[in-house]
Design an enzyme around this catalytic site. Sequence first.
Site, PDB file in Angstrom:
ATOM      1  N   GLY A 101      -4.252 -12.411  13.144  1.00 13.48           N
ATOM      2  CA  GLY A 101      -4.832 -11.781  14.325  1.00 13.48           C
ATOM      3  C   GLY A 101      -5.956 -12.665  14.820  1.00 13.48           C
ATOM      4  CB  CYS A 160     -30.471   5.461  22.370  1.00 16.98           C
ATOM      5  SG  CYS A 160     -30.984   5.236  24.072  1.00 16.98           S
TER       6      CYS A 160
HETATM    7  C1  LIG Z   1      -5.547  -6.690  10.271  1.00 20.82           C
HETATM    8  C2  LIG Z   1      -4.289  -7.141   9.710  1.00 20.82           C
HETATM    9  C3  LIG Z   1      -3.861  -8.465   9.905  1.00 20.82           C
HETATM   10  C4  LIG Z   1      -4.665  -9.501  10.634  1.00 20.82           C
HETATM   11  O1  LIG Z   1      -5.807  -9.923   9.981  1.00 20.82           O
HETATM   12  P1  LIG Z   1      -6.684 -11.122  10.618  1.00 20.82           P
HETATM   13  O2  LIG Z   1      -7.786 -11.325   9.669  1.00 20.82           O
HETATM   14  O3  LIG Z   1      -7.150 -10.690  11.972  1.00 20.82           O
HETATM   15  O4  LIG Z   1      -5.815 -12.304  10.746  1.00 20.82           O
HETATM   16  C5  LIG Z   1      -2.626  -8.802   9.391  1.00 20.82           C
HETATM   17  N1  LIG Z   1      -1.857  -7.918   8.728  1.00 20.82           N
HETATM   18  C6  LIG Z   1      -2.239  -6.632   8.527  1.00 20.82           C
HETATM   19  C7  LIG Z   1      -1.343  -5.704   7.816  1.00 20.82           C
HETATM   20  C8  LIG Z   1      -3.466  -6.206   9.002  1.00 20.82           C
HETATM   21  O5  LIG Z   1      -3.838  -4.937   8.782  1.00 20.82           O
END
Ligand SMILES: *Cc1c(COP(=O)(O)O)cnc(C)c1O
Length: 405
Positions: free
Chosen positions: A265, A332
């Site tokens: 991600g 706040c």
């Molecule tokens: C959040 C997540 C990812 C991605 O993680 P990153 O650190 O953003 O690359 C991949 N697989 C699963 C199952 C996740 O929950």
Amino acid sequence: MNHTVHREQLIQIGIKYGTPLYIYDSGKIEIQYIKMKKAFSSVKNFRINYACKANTNLNILKFLQNLGSGLDTVSIQEVELGLKSGFHPKHIIFTPNCVSIQEIKQAVDLGVRINIDNLSILEQFGDDHQDYPVGIRINPHIMAGGNSKISVGHVDSKFGISYHQIPHMKRILKNTGLKIEGFHMHTGSDISDIKAFLRGAKVLFQIAIDFPNLDYIDFGSGFPVPYKKNDIKTDLYFLSNYLIEEFQSFCKDYGRQVTLILEPGKFLVSESGYFLVNVNVIKHTTSTVFAGVDSGFNHFIRPMFYEAYHYIENISNPYGRFRFYTVVGYICESDTFGFNRKISEIREGDVLCIKNAGAYCFSMSSNYNSRYRPSEVMIINGKDFLIRRRETMQDLLRNIVDVKI
Ligand SMILES: *Cc1c(COP(=O)(O)O)cnc(C)c1O
């Protein structure tokens, strides 16, 4: 830090759309995608599934789909967004945690792949859906991840089925007739220790060898990106060399090639993002100079929630005298974007740019303090496109039921 997007362009886009504003450079997303693709080019069946919880704007999803990516999703709503943006159901993997059996059955109706991460759901699922092969999320008991909130593969983690429970899992499969099409692990975000990741991978191979119907092995993600100078980046080639070697030797023992999946991600989208905020006020106290901006943890929570470091630059006055500031929001409650940072002289009305704003920033935003969530702009081939409108009072009131009291 180097700009892939020129400072002048960020300023112009900021003037055009106003602040606070998220800007994503699609060129950087493409560079990251291709980098990862290249590092694994020797694997015949290699897939990248973008973990879309990092940033779910439909246009980002479509852009990655056009590059050839699949999708990793953690809620049925993400599955639906994926289908809406044109992903083939078989290129979407649903990897939820602690969701109801009903939600998993919805995923069956939508035809996507499913990774199950607990034995109770596996048993219930197998009773009704023995003809719908699924993947299994394994907990390899590896401690990895940037901080305790995002480290998810250790022994006390709520994620995955422990490899010690494999005998029980096999019994459930036998009792229900369910087939396993894949194995999955995801040990956490921001893993800095690639060796820990590889230890997890080995656990997966040891388990997988006993299951004859596999399509894929999914090694999850956790590949870090640099947030400040001298931060470690993922050494993709170090990682890929070792992982590919282990993977090829697994496939040889297994007797055929399966698909190798990664689901980044942050790695794909973090560095593409810039968050622009306007400085409302400069405030001197007895100890500190505060720069107060037109945003807060309602829009950008990582510094406050994870103590994440995000580089902050004064793009309105890049060549001023560098001084120390604490950059804070207008919420706040304490909401500090950056404590005691050396930044080029900040004046009221200047625009600050917060880096690495592409992952887990907009997607974690809220309406706290009844503020509107910001708009989002995407740069494609040098041109800026509005990809989300700023919210209005109507958005805040949309679901309010006005009871005449
Ligand atoms: C959040 C997540 C990812 C991605 O993680 P990153 O650190 O953003 O690359 C991949 N697989 C699963 C199952 C996740 O929950």
